[in-house]
Design a protein around this motif. Structure first.
Motif, PDB file in Angstrom:
ATOM      1  N   PRO A  73      27.188   9.500  46.936  1.00 48.00           N
ATOM      2  CA  PRO A  73      26.563  10.739  47.425  1.00 48.00           C
ATOM      3  C   PRO A  73      25.157  10.960  46.883  1.00 48.00           C
ATOM      4  O   PRO A  73      24.522  11.930  47.226  1.00 48.00           O
ATOM      5  N   GLU A  74      24.654  10.038  46.051  1.00 46.40           N
ATOM      6  CA  GLU A  74      23.302  10.208  45.561  1.00 46.40           C
ATOM      7  C   GLU A  74      22.254   9.943  46.639  1.00 46.40           C
ATOM      8  O   GLU A  74      21.079  10.199  46.438  1.00 46.40           O
ATOM      9  N   LEU A  75      22.692   9.483  47.797  1.00 45.49           N
ATOM     10  CA  LEU A  75      21.711   9.153  48.817  1.00 45.49           C
ATOM     11  C   LEU A  75      21.019  10.385  49.376  1.00 45.49           C
ATOM     12  O   LEU A  75      19.811  10.448  49.425  1.00 45.49           O
ATOM     13  N   ILE A  76      21.789  11.361  49.846  1.00 46.70           N
ATOM     14  CA  ILE A  76      21.209  12.624  50.300  1.00 46.70           C
ATOM     15  C   ILE A  76      22.200  13.734  50.027  1.00 46.70           C
ATOM     16  O   ILE A  76      23.390  13.494  49.883  1.00 46.70           O
ATOM     17  N   LEU A  84      17.766  11.637  47.232  1.00 47.51           N
ATOM     18  CA  LEU A  84      17.909  11.748  45.788  1.00 47.51           C
ATOM     19  C   LEU A  84      17.403  10.507  45.069  1.00 47.51           C
ATOM     20  O   LEU A  84      17.337  10.496  43.841  1.00 47.51           O
ATOM     21  N   ARG A  85      17.096   9.481  45.829  1.00 47.57           N
ATOM     22  CA  ARG A  85      16.496   8.258  45.287  1.00 47.57           C
ATOM     23  C   ARG A  85      15.772   7.561  46.427  1.00 47.57           C
ATOM     24  O   ARG A  85      15.894   7.974  47.596  1.00 47.57           O
ATOM     25  N   ASP A  86      14.992   6.528  46.120  1.00 47.27           N
ATOM     26  CA  ASP A  86      14.353   5.750  47.176  1.00 47.27           C
ATOM     27  C   ASP A  86      15.426   5.123  48.056  1.00 47.27           C
ATOM     28  O   ASP A  86      16.407   4.574  47.558  1.00 47.27           O
ATOM     29  N   ILE A  87      15.249   5.219  49.363  1.00 46.98           N
ATOM     30  CA  ILE A  87      16.151   4.593  50.322  1.00 46.98           C
ATOM     31  C   ILE A  87      15.410   3.389  50.904  1.00 46.98           C
ATOM     32  O   ILE A  87      14.315   3.535  51.460  1.00 46.98           O
ATOM     33  N   GLN A  88      15.998   2.242  50.766  1.00 45.38           N
ATOM     34  CA  GLN A  88      15.353   0.996  51.187  1.00 45.38           C
ATOM     35  C   GLN A  88      15.525   0.754  52.688  1.00 45.38           C
ATOM     36  O   GLN A  88      16.502   1.204  53.291  1.00 45.38           O
TER      37      GLN A  88
END
Length: 103
Positions: A73-76, A84-88
């Protein structure tokens, strides 16, 4: 159905703003009564994207319905829909569906 990043999405990017395509059913049986008005195939589609809330049920059928649940769930986040972090590039955008329960 899912969404994948086409390019790098930096941490802190406001990713998505919900549209007016959400319906909250507060009356007991409201969602059930609505579903009875629809053809069977549409009933199934609606049920796929519906979730329970503390005050009834909710359905959103806008672009956000393409975002799947993930164990990361740290993605959004749902509340602000901010990364919540860089998304590649090529990475699937995920959120924690558990956040919907208290909406």
């Amino acid at each position: 159905r899912s969404i994948y990043a086409a390019e790098l999405i930096p941490k802190g990017t406001k990713f998505y703003k919900s549209s007016e395509s959400c319906v909250r059913f507060k009356e007991k049986g409201g969602l059930k009564n609505y579903l009875r008005l629809l053809p069977h195939d549409l009933q199934c589609d609606i049920l796929l994207w519906a979730w329970a809330t503390s005050s009834g049920a909710m359905v959103c059928l806008d672009e956000g319905s393409y975002i799947n649940h993930g164990e990361k769930p740290e993605l959004i986040t749902h509340s602000s829909t901010t990364t919540l972090r860089d998304i590649q590039p090529g990475e699937e955008l995920l959120e924690d569906y558990g956040k919907f329960i208290n909406t």
